[in-house]
Design an enzyme around this catalytic site. Sequence first.
Site, PDB file in Angstrom:
ATOM      1  N   GLY A 140       0.783  -1.230   0.000  1.00  0.00           N
ATOM      2  CA  GLY A 140       0.000   0.000   0.000  1.00  0.00           C
ATOM      3  C   GLY A 140       0.813   1.278   0.000  1.00  0.00           C
ATOM      4  CB  CYS A 192     -26.121  -8.805 -17.747  1.00  0.00           C
ATOM      5  SG  CYS A 192     -25.544  -8.737 -19.462  1.00  0.00           S
ATOM      6  CB  CYS A 252     -24.835 -13.008 -19.921  1.00  0.00           C
ATOM      7  SG  CYS A 252     -24.279 -12.139 -18.438  1.00  0.00           S
ATOM      8  CB  CYS A 276     -21.545  -7.899 -18.535  1.00  0.00           C
ATOM      9  SG  CYS A 276     -22.357  -9.194 -17.623  1.00  0.00           S
ATOM     10  CB  CYS A 321     -20.941 -10.458 -21.009  1.00  0.00           C
ATOM     11  SG  CYS A 321     -22.691 -10.236 -21.396  1.00  0.00           S
TER      12      CYS A 321
END
Lengths: 298, 392, 199
Positions: free
Chosen positions: A34, A243, A246, A268, A274
């Site tokens: 980090g 979606c 899909c 998506c 997808c």
Amino acid sequence: MSAMPTITYNFGYLDEQTKRMIRRAILKAIAIPGYQVPFASREMPMPYGWGTGGVQVTAAILGPDDILKVIDQGSDDTTNAVAIRSFFAATAGVRTTTRTKEATIIQTRHRVPETKLGPEQILVYQVPIPEPLRFLEPRETETRTLHALADYGLMHVKLYEDIARHGHIATTYAYPVMVAGRYVTDPSPIPKFDNPKLDDCPALQLFGAGREQRIYAIPPHTRVVSLDFEDHPFRVQRFDRPCALCGAEDVYLDEVILDDRGGRMFVCSDTDHCDQRRAAGHAGTMAPQGAPKGTSKP
Amino acid sequence: MYVAVKGGETAIRNAHALLAEARRGDPAVPEIGIDQIREQLALAVDRVMAEGSLFDRDLAALALKQARGDTIEAIFLLRALRTTLPRFGAALPVDTATMTLRRRISATFKDLPGGQLLGPTFDYTHRLLDPALATQTPAAPAPAAKATPKVSAKAASKAAGKAAPKPPMGETSTPAAPVPRVTDLLGDEKLIEPAPADTGAEPPDLTRTPLAFPADRATRLQNLARGDEGFLLALGYSTQRGYARTHPFVGEIRIGEVEVELFVEELGFAVPLGAVSVTECQMVNQFHGTAEAPPQFTRGYGLVFGQSERKAMSMALVDRAMRWEELGETLSAPAQDAEFVLSHSDNVQSTGFVEHLKLPHYVDFQAELGLVRLMRGAHAAASDALQDGDPE
Amino acid sequence: MASPPLAMGFADPARDAQRVFKALMSALARPGRKQRLAARLSPPPPLTPELAAVALTLLDFETAVWLDAPLAGAPAVSDFLRFHAAPRIIAAPHDADFALISDAARMPPFEVFAQGTPDYPDRATTLLVQVAKLATGALRLEGPGIAGRVGVSAAPLPDDFPARIAANAAGFPLGIDLFLIAPDAVVGLPRSVRLAEGN
């Protein structure tokens, strides 16, 4: 006229000395999760702000056996993703793929793939502004001291002011996280929807900010916590429909405007996810018949 | 029926083809040569070399051609090549006191050893478009080197519409002879602060070490030398308008060629690598004294590749402004703020980040869209509740 | 008499260095877990082929390197490093970017090396330590990069090695980072690893 000098480039464009410098920075970044390691970012053959940090990290780690996937906004076919993918195909001759599962290195701008990553994969993020405190304190000398002291009160004040004004935290992307309990870190401008995927991720995550000359990392299986408050816990965006292509739920969706009469559909953002779902037989309410791969041109 | 948009690859290919066509322009017009750009657009070439930090006129001319004349794009092209070039070592500091002068002026003295040498300058031209240049004519011979000062000085005063002044001493100086720097002349009397001592320390290399703050003066100057001319011009100008005023005088501007030498460890001596063209500006600024030190003028310094007085002068103004802390002044203006100036001076960085806003951001925009809809919903509900609660 | 020929560097610098780096990066990202490290070098002793490969991967004229007594005592080692990587070889461990250590059992205390500063914790020495053996073992570690816990053992090492690791972790984000480099394998121990309970 006088003769032009011959111009030649190394494997992966960067010269070996530059790669060593970037590699040393990557090792320090992994050792201090980090923390933003300064590095002597080079001019790349694409503009700053277009992924030069991610490209330098990828060029420094990439080998002939790697399979590279590049996404922008979750899609392999956005123009900048195409340009970066073809850059590595040309300068390193590496194999490329659009399938998340096949890739050993995934360079991304603004999304984390929906498909769960594995231990053999590395996710490389393109980062515009690596400093999570930058918009609260523009001076590098100041923010560096705040990180040294682990003094993150400023960030909590900002988030709390959001709550006071709007009733909730009004940051929807580039939502700050605490990495391994020490450094507050910018996850890059991914929607906060993706933040939970950073926590305890089996893949190594590397972040490159070229213009700002910083590299940072989240090692695999590292605790990554989105900042929040006891009375206002962190929550991700939710979509009220699946979606349209899909049928996937619990994924991030793009809103597509279909006409000028308010027609909308939600699909998506992760195009590979997808495609794979549709190939497996899933269909949404607006899926085209007989074209499960969705690869035909409009 | 909607299908996910594909065809990014084709779109990019088409864009490249269109760019090549646009770059060439009308094929009936002869293609421009690199040599023509190098010779006839020399100041554009100079700027590309200066901000590209690479002294190579042919490559800079090539970059300008490839960039369709877009200077910043050309600088970017040159930088992207430069960054991959191997380093063999650091050259010795160039000695501008020994440079071969094409131009040398001082605003602080009417006359001085070495003279005033106008050289090829726009300074006293009337800015009237010249139709004669619209047609191709054979080049007129330039005045001989020795006569240059005389011709230029007379032409200048004539152009300015004034009586010809007493010929300056410069008329007799040969440009090739070493000409003392004005700051050295002032330095002999200790009227100006001494130039910083050469500690022999390895100079910083901003292209190999990330910029960190506070930045020492050598690092600041290196950053300014690569910095965007327009940005430095605006900042330098701001100091003249009272945002950290420094009372500048142009001690000297000199333009010419200076030898570059490399000390070769194996040989034990320095070998010449060739000459580069530079513009140097020594700004003489407001005096400064303390209880212990008598008053002295202070310095602002500018040095850039090629011929660019605007850049060298702006650099010298900003350099002086950024020395506020060392000279015991107060921080009150943008040009003094090294962290602000150095972080935003690089036009390859700034153009990239500004222009990256063209890239798709629809994922983050979707997140914001969702939030705004949510907040509008909450706002409407709150207003409704308020109205429902109103007594009729 | 002519000096003996200098040992060769990487046969394919770009690809060889990438493979070694990949092993180092994986080792640091997954502390305590062995990563395969293949080296086809024949450096002058006591430099091992693996430590030589790591050195050529990480060192160059921009790095300062400290050598422990056995390595510093072998001029051929300095010649090899200078020719192939040109690092600044320095005597003060506190200024070193990297420390090359061939005698692991007698390695100096971690405190003599650069620990980084609160502003720049990255400005710390990385220790590259030759060991004879690496295995899964009794030293139980946890921290970033480790799912649960991992056990590691290496030999030779100083007796107080676990205590050193614990002290190094306690100073996080300051501290040194360390690679244990054995024939064919490498283990990374960044400053972020902690001793797990029960060691």
